[in-house]
Design a protein around this motif. Structure first.
Motif, mmCIF file in Angstrom:
data_model
loop_
_atom_site.group_PDB
_atom_site.id
_atom_site.type_symbol
_atom_site.label_atom_id
_atom_site.label_comp_id
_atom_site.label_asym_id
_atom_site.label_seq_id
_atom_site.Cartn_x
_atom_site.Cartn_y
_atom_site.Cartn_z
ATOM 1 N N UNK A 322 -4.618 2.259 -33.634
ATOM 2 C CA UNK A 322 -5.780 2.011 -34.092
ATOM 3 C C UNK A 322 -6.572 0.642 -33.755
ATOM 4 N N UNK A 323 -5.974 0.096 -32.741
ATOM 5 C CA UNK A 323 -6.626 -1.101 -32.212
ATOM 6 C C UNK A 323 -7.637 -0.664 -31.215
ATOM 7 N N UNK A 324 -8.834 -1.416 -31.601
ATOM 8 C CA UNK A 324 -9.893 -0.995 -30.732
ATOM 9 C C UNK A 324 -10.000 -1.488 -29.217
ATOM 10 N N UNK A 325 -10.363 -0.754 -28.249
ATOM 11 C CA UNK A 325 -10.038 -1.210 -27.005
ATOM 12 C C UNK A 325 -11.265 -1.399 -26.221
ATOM 13 N N UNK A 326 -12.416 -0.088 -26.670
ATOM 14 C CA UNK A 326 -13.676 -0.360 -25.883
ATOM 15 C C UNK A 326 -14.839 0.341 -26.790
ATOM 16 N N UNK A 327 -16.030 -0.118 -26.750
ATOM 17 C CA UNK A 327 -17.139 0.243 -27.353
ATOM 18 C C UNK A 327 -18.060 0.606 -26.246
ATOM 19 N N UNK A 328 -18.503 1.819 -26.215
ATOM 20 C CA UNK A 328 -19.687 2.113 -25.312
ATOM 21 C C UNK A 328 -20.919 3.002 -26.254
ATOM 22 N N UNK A 413 -7.958 -4.205 -39.540
ATOM 23 C CA UNK A 413 -7.002 -4.452 -38.571
ATOM 24 C C UNK A 413 -7.928 -4.844 -37.135
ATOM 25 N N UNK A 414 -9.071 -4.475 -37.205
ATOM 26 C CA UNK A 414 -9.882 -4.926 -36.030
ATOM 27 C C UNK A 414 -10.746 -5.826 -36.146
ATOM 28 N N UNK A 415 -11.147 -6.645 -37.427
ATOM 29 C CA UNK A 415 -12.103 -7.575 -37.520
ATOM 30 C C UNK A 415 -11.537 -8.838 -36.903
ATOM 31 N N UNK A 416 -12.678 -9.604 -36.458
ATOM 32 C CA UNK A 416 -12.607 -11.054 -35.853
ATOM 33 C C UNK A 416 -11.878 -11.775 -36.914
ATOM 34 N N UNK A 417 -10.951 -12.553 -36.805
ATOM 35 C CA UNK A 417 -10.333 -13.573 -37.663
ATOM 36 C C UNK A 417 -11.544 -14.433 -38.155
ATOM 37 N N UNK A 418 -11.228 -15.066 -39.528
ATOM 38 C CA UNK A 418 -12.341 -16.112 -40.022
ATOM 39 C C UNK A 418 -12.562 -17.255 -38.893
ATOM 40 N N UNK A 419 -14.090 -17.616 -38.854
ATOM 41 C CA UNK A 419 -14.141 -18.866 -38.091
ATOM 42 C C UNK A 419 -15.366 -19.615 -38.692
ATOM 43 N N UNK A 420 -15.336 -20.745 -38.478
ATOM 44 C CA UNK A 420 -16.380 -21.675 -39.036
ATOM 45 C C UNK A 420 -17.439 -22.426 -37.859
ATOM 46 N N UNK A 421 -17.156 -22.267 -36.796
ATOM 47 C CA UNK A 421 -17.948 -22.805 -35.704
ATOM 48 C C UNK A 421 -18.279 -21.331 -34.742
#
Ligand code: MCN
Length: 813
Positions: A322-328, A413-421
């Motif tokens: 289920x890991x996303x490789x490409x979005x077109x 499982x595919x989300x960007x991890x948390x980030x503050x900058x």
């Protein structure tokens, strides 16, 4: 520099009642149609009844002879009045963006306010009547005889792009406005070809009718001796209107004053420069008397821009896990008959975020925009981003079904991890801040996700004819338009800055001039909250002025959920300038160095001697009398700031709903709707809640009810509220709203937009919920709106196909 001990926020973060509401709810507010001027004449626009025709002649004689008629003009009569056609401020070229030189310049067709030779959609202005009363103008308009030589009609974007299609603008030699591509440099083609799992989906985004409560209206007062014109108009963009009235009508911009009085909603449809504004101005100029035009509701269905109108194809490539490789994504966008103000750029607002909150190695986006013989499309709440969210969120559900995974788990499982900058995302932009997994987790917790799934399974087991579905939609929004340099790189003609002025008056009142103007969003309240906290003054002492180019000559107006993050930041910076100036006056009066002052609880006090202090109103009085100011300091306590944002803001959220689908009738009932959003620092939680309520209603209606339907001749079949379903409050569930705050790294307030969030998230949540409910029957695709007929037909089709089909009508693979 003065040391700053931040005062506790007294107003920011509080749901103080809206300052603007008393006049709105007591009927005191003044709309354009309320205005009456001595000698005022009334204008009616005669519109083409056919979608594509040569205009062989316009006979105005009978109309001109009717009682009260002042003037009747055809497009040919007025052709010499225009210095330019109606504007397209976002002419997009054909280009692989950032990777190659353009292969074709933007193809923008000529757009006269009144058509001269050819009508290009049913509703195109073909003549104008001005009479003493509105009734007389309406009667005379019916007597105008237009000789149409009908031409073949193009009603769909694929038809428009097919070889041999009739041309909407012959001079362009094609119906294609542009093909614009954006990719992140990774080889999507190769990844899709070799990926273990690929889903390919095709979705339609029907055209939507904006339906603001107040239809459009314009009143123009000429001052012939000064060559000046005042336009009152129902607009989100008074500054754009002033600029383009000067360009289209060949007038000096400073001689035009545009006032947007109370504006009763817009949802993007009043982010435009319309033919009727230019026509009313030219009529007033020709006649030397005030001219008013007010749109009929039925006219609004034809002549105000429409929203959406896209065909989308999206492909996701993934691993077996289920890991996303490409979005077109491949989009075809229907511009309608003309390229309206920002219409060509609308697909580009989604072009960077078709991957949603998810990481993917390759990203590839194409959009082809084409002319058709339908009313022009343009910005409608969300503009490009609801479309992007819908495509990725529908496709993620399909991928989950294909993999046999829980759709929430696949998303997480595919989300960007948390980030503050600011952090790079798959589409190439730097997102400002976010914690996407936390938004989804909290929404699932509020919904009681596991319990709902258990109930769903139980109801399926017992063969309930009302099936339960869970709809999930997470979204990322790109708003706060916008850094001017980025706009330039995208071929947008203007900038994205905003201006604010703060003047502290000797009476203790504070006058705020805002470049953005609300049409329901409550800027007067939230601006006053910011100023009251920043300057330590009373909330009730702040007066906010907007929407009049005489008092606020510089501004770039309201759209793209930009007002707070761009205009509010300009306001904050103007307050800081006021405070810097005030510190000099305070230091002078208290006979200390500026460094010895600190800002405590909304006033300057001498460090270690809190009884020696000055508040802004006192300093404003000193700066105004100017009797004893520090040498070289200009009198008057004021500040002006113009802010060009360094980045967009990227609000995000997770919207979950439960729906029940009656499998006997196809009716859909949204039972619960949970939204957890992140719009950064919140200025007024009640206003934010209101913005979400309205936005989610619109999104649910987009999913369930709304669709502009045309026949093969380009005639609108859903041209009134009897046939075009707008939502009623009784059809909406209660909304369960919560917020998580990650401060935006784009601006000092830490704010992100909220004006469009609900509309962006809701359509996918509802449609995913319906498909989740119907999954056991083998239904995997229904086009929006999922009205009872469509749902019922999909159920019948699935049943006659034997149920449990792996894919649906919309799934190519
Ligand atoms: N706000 C806040 N805290 C935040 C974000 C916003 O308190 N973190 C407040 C703002 O101060 C402002 C309001 O919420 O009072 C909306 O702010 P913002 O998100 O900056 O959006 P804009 O003011 O720029 O409004 C534009 C947006 C758009 S693009 C459409 S379309 C839209 C919308 O707002 N159309 C509307 N909301 C609407 N609301 C009404 N009533 N009518 C419309 O036509």
């Amino acid at each position: 520099m003065t040391a700053t001990t931040e005062a506790p926020q007294r107003f920011v973060g509080n749901g103080v009642p809206r300052k603007e509401d008393p006049e709105l709810i007591t009927g005191e507010a003044v709309y354009v149609d309320d205005l009456k001027l001595p000698g005022m004449a009334h204008m009616v626009v005669v519109r083409s009844t056919v979608a594509h025709a040569r205009i062989a002649g316009v006979d105005t004689a009978a109309a001109a002879a009717m009682p009260g008629v002042v003037a009747v003009w055809s497009g040919r009569d007025l052709a010499g009045d225009w210095s330019a056609g109606l504007p397209t401020a976002w002419p997009v070229p054909s280009v692989h963006w950032g990777k190659a030189e353009p292969t074709a310049e933007p193809r923008v067709g000529d757009h006269k306010p009144v058509a001269v030779d050819k009508a290009r959609f049913a509703g195109d202005p073909v003549a104008v009547v001005v009479a003493a009363t509105r009734e007389q103008a309406v009667d005379a308009a019916e007597a105008v005889v237009v000789d149409y030589e009908e031409l073949p009609v193009v009603t769909g974007v694929e038809q428009a792009l097919a070889g041999g299609a009739p041309l909407v603008h012959e001079a362009l030699g094609t119906n294609e406005l542009y093909t614009w591509r954006h990719s992140n440099g990774e080889d999507a083609e190769q990844l899709i070809a070799s990926a273990p799992v690929v889903v390919r989906e095709r979705y339609l985004q029907p055209r939507l009718v904006p339906n603001a409560i107040e239809p459009r209206a314009v009143l123009v007062q000429p001052s012939p001796y000064q060559g000046e014109y005042t336009l009152w108009t129902t607009t989100q963009v008074p500054h754009f209107v002033r600029l383009f009235m000067a360009v289209v009508c060949g007038l000096s911009e400073p001689k035009i004053r545009v006032i947007a009085p109370t504006v009763g909603g817009g949802f993007g449809s009043k982010l435009n420069v319309y033919a009727e504004e230019a026509i009313a101005l030219t009529a007033a100029r020709r006649l030397g008397r005030p001219v008013k035009w007010v749109e009929e509701r039925s006219e609004a269905y034809q002549s105000t821009i429409q929203g959406r109108g896209q065909i989308q194809e999206i492909e996701l490539a993934a691993t077996q896990e289920g890991e996303l490789l490409a979005v077109r994504a491949r989009i075809r966008a229907d511009m309608g008959a003309y390229a309206q103000l920002v219409a060509p750029g609308i697909p580009l607002l989604g072009a960077f975020i078709y991957h949603g909150q998810y990481q993917a190695r390759a990203y590839d986006f194409w959009c082809t925009a084409a002319y058709t013989n339908l009313p022009p499309t343009d910005a409608y709440r969300g503009a490009g981003r609801p479309e992007a969210t819908y495509a990725i969120e529908r496709a993620m559900d399909t991928l989950a079904r294909r993999l046999g995974k829980d759709p929430a788990e696949l998303r997480r499982m595919n989300m960007m991890p948390p980030f503050t900058e600011a952090t790079p995302a798959a589409g190439g932009l730097n997102f400002d801040s976010g914690n996407y997994p936390a938004l989804l987790d909290r929404a699932m917790e509020i919904l009681g996700y596991e319990d709902v799934r258990a109930e769903q399974a139980e109801r399926r087991r017992r063969g309930d004819s009302r099936l339960l579905g869970v709809g999930i939609s997470t979204y990322i929004e790109m708003c706060g338009l916008a850094p001017s340099q980025v706009l330039s790189a995208l071929n947008y003609a203007g900038g994205g800055w905003e201006q604010s002025v703060v003047r502290c008056l000797p009476t203790g009142k504070v006058e705020v001039v805002s470049g953005t103007s609300p049409h329901g969003q409550g800027h007067v309240t939230t601006w006053a909250q910011i100023v009251a906290d920043e300057l330590g003054v009373g909330y009730e002492d702040v007066e906010v002025f907007h929407g009049d180019t005489a008092s606020s000559p510089m501004g770039l107006d309201t759209y793209g959920s930009r007002s707070l993050s761009v205009g509010g930041t300009a306001l904050y910076l103007a307050c800081r300038k006021v405070r810097d100036k005030a510190a000099k006056v305070a230091a002078h009066e208290l006979e200390v160095a500026e460094e010895d002052l600190e800002w405590v609880e909304g006033r300057f006090q001498v460090r270690g001697a809190p009884d020696r202090a000055r508040a802004i109103p006192e300093l404003a009085a000193s700066a105004w009398s100017a009797h004893d100011l520090p040498a070289g300091l200009e009198p008057v306590l004021d500040g002006e700031a113009t802010w060009d944002p360094v980045n967009f803001t990227f609000p995000a959220g997770a919207h979950l709903c439960t729906v029940e689908v009656d499998t006997e009738t196809g009716q859909v009932f949204v039972r619960r709707y949970v939204a957890v959003d992140d719009c950064g620092t919140i200025i007024n939680p009640v206003i934010v809640q209101g913005q979400l309520h309205g936005g989610i209603c619109q999104g649910i209606a987009e999913a369930q009810f709304e669709e502009a339907v045309f026949d093969e001749n380009g005639v609108l079949l859903t041209g009134s509220m009897a046939t075009y379903r707008v939502p009623a409050a009784s059809e909406m569930p209660s909304f369960e709203l919560e917020h998580l705050v990650t401060r935006s790294s784009t601006n000092p307030l830490g704010v992100k937009g909220i004006g469009e969030a609900g509309t962006i998230a809701a359509p996918a949540a509802v449609v995913n919920g319906v498909l989740d409910a119907l999954a056991p029957l083998g239904v995997t695709h229904i086009e929006k709106p999922v009205n009872p007929e469509r749902v019922w037909r999909a159920i019948q089709a699935a049943r006659s196909a034997g149920g449990d089909r792996p894919t649906g009508e919309g799934s190519v693979q």
